[in-house]
Design an enzyme around this catalytic site. Sequence first.
Site, PDB file in Angstrom:
ATOM      1  N   LYS A  24      24.014 -67.125 -10.441  1.00  0.00           N
ATOM      2  CA  LYS A  24      23.035 -66.963  -9.727  1.00  0.00           C
ATOM      3  C   LYS A  24      21.992 -66.149  -9.889  1.00  0.00           C
ATOM      4  O   LYS A  24      20.660 -66.199 -10.046  1.00  0.00           O
ATOM      5  CB  LYS A  24      23.393 -67.234  -8.029  1.00  0.00           C
ATOM      6  CG  LYS A  24      22.133 -67.333  -7.210  1.00  0.00           C
ATOM      7  CD  LYS A  24      22.480 -67.049  -5.890  1.00  0.00           C
ATOM      8  CE  LYS A  24      22.314 -65.344  -5.680  1.00  0.00           C
ATOM      9  NZ  LYS A  24      22.436 -64.930  -4.312  1.00  0.00           N
TER      10      LYS A  24
ATOM     11  N   ASP B 269      22.027 -70.812  -4.565  1.00  0.00           N
ATOM     12  CA  ASP B 269      22.670 -70.045  -3.511  1.00  0.00           C
ATOM     13  C   ASP B 269      23.032 -70.862  -2.351  1.00  0.00           C
ATOM     14  O   ASP B 269      23.047 -72.441  -2.598  1.00  0.00           O
ATOM     15  CB  ASP B 269      21.558 -69.111  -2.927  1.00  0.00           C
ATOM     16  CG  ASP B 269      20.166 -69.548  -2.263  1.00  0.00           C
ATOM     17  OD1 ASP B 269      20.180 -70.937  -2.162  1.00  0.00           O
ATOM     18  OD2 ASP B 269      19.182 -68.913  -2.265  1.00  0.00           O
TER      19      ASP B 269
END
Length: 350
Positions: A284, A303
């Site tokens: 991420k 996320d």
Amino acid sequence: MTIKTSRRKNVEFGSKFLESSQHQLICLCHTRNIGCIFYVMAASPIMRIPCKVAELSLDISLNCGQSFRWKKRPSGEWAGVLAGYLWLMNQDEAGLNYRVVTPVVQSEASPSESLPAKKAEMKECIDYEHMVKDYFQLDIDLESLYRQWSLADANFDKVAKNFVGVRMLKQDPVENLFAFICSSNNNIQRITGMVEKLCETYGNHLLTYEDMAYYTFPSIESLAEEKVESKLRTLGFGYRAKFIQQSAAKIMKNGGRDWLLNLRTVSYLEAKSSLMTLPGIGAKVADCICLMSLNHSVAIPVDTHVFQIAKANYVPHLSQTKSVTDKVYNEISAHFQSLFGTYAGWAHSV
């Protein structure tokens, strides 16, 4: 050239900025006997770029978790440090207004040279408009992209009406990388506080304007020093302190800032894989860096929020999935990349 102010602080002359005492008064005495030159902090006249809110919303783009160094002043202006300068910005329906705070020359002319000549000698040729357009990537037609995304996705079409002008910033990759190491298991307020501490502790004092001190972002070299981890732990960084120091050290070993900048020239997957070799950077965070500072607009940071939206509206067979495994992450990314195309990362941020 190193000089002294009346407060006995050294001042470096010749870089993009001058580091001064809080008194904001610097006297530069040239070795070529051209007199004494004083610098005081002042904002430039207001400069303006035609730009509709639909192409750029400052209030959203500067406050949505991309960059953590912009603050809205009581005047309504956004203030932030960019490329070694303090910028003050606001906008109306038709344009972006900005000022740049820099030292300005006040000089006692010597007999051998006139003040205008000395000002011309000292003045840097800086294209502020180009810097603004590059930072906000104003060459990209955002309204056109919104139309494309709305046609491709009914969900986007519904949301987009309430969030116009969400534009990705083209950030400095050093600042972007270390800020997002701070983002691990964190919220925007705490990330902002950590980034401020990094700047105050390891950056250079840029200037003080209207009683507010502004700092440059630290260099990779300064964050790579061995004592950085212990210092950051005392400042409340927790386990992130180790990742910051170790990542900085590894980047230096890889080639420093040039290594990071080179990731703009390689493929998205190569850039992401390279970033993930650094301590504290997973998929991420790597995608955030790729998207926000390395020109890889196809990157999709997945996320928890994106995961929930994907399960509910886009990838229903994941509805019973409880966590984001590597396989799930990649599947969600691929879905949005296929749906939104080259600028999928921009669309996902709306």
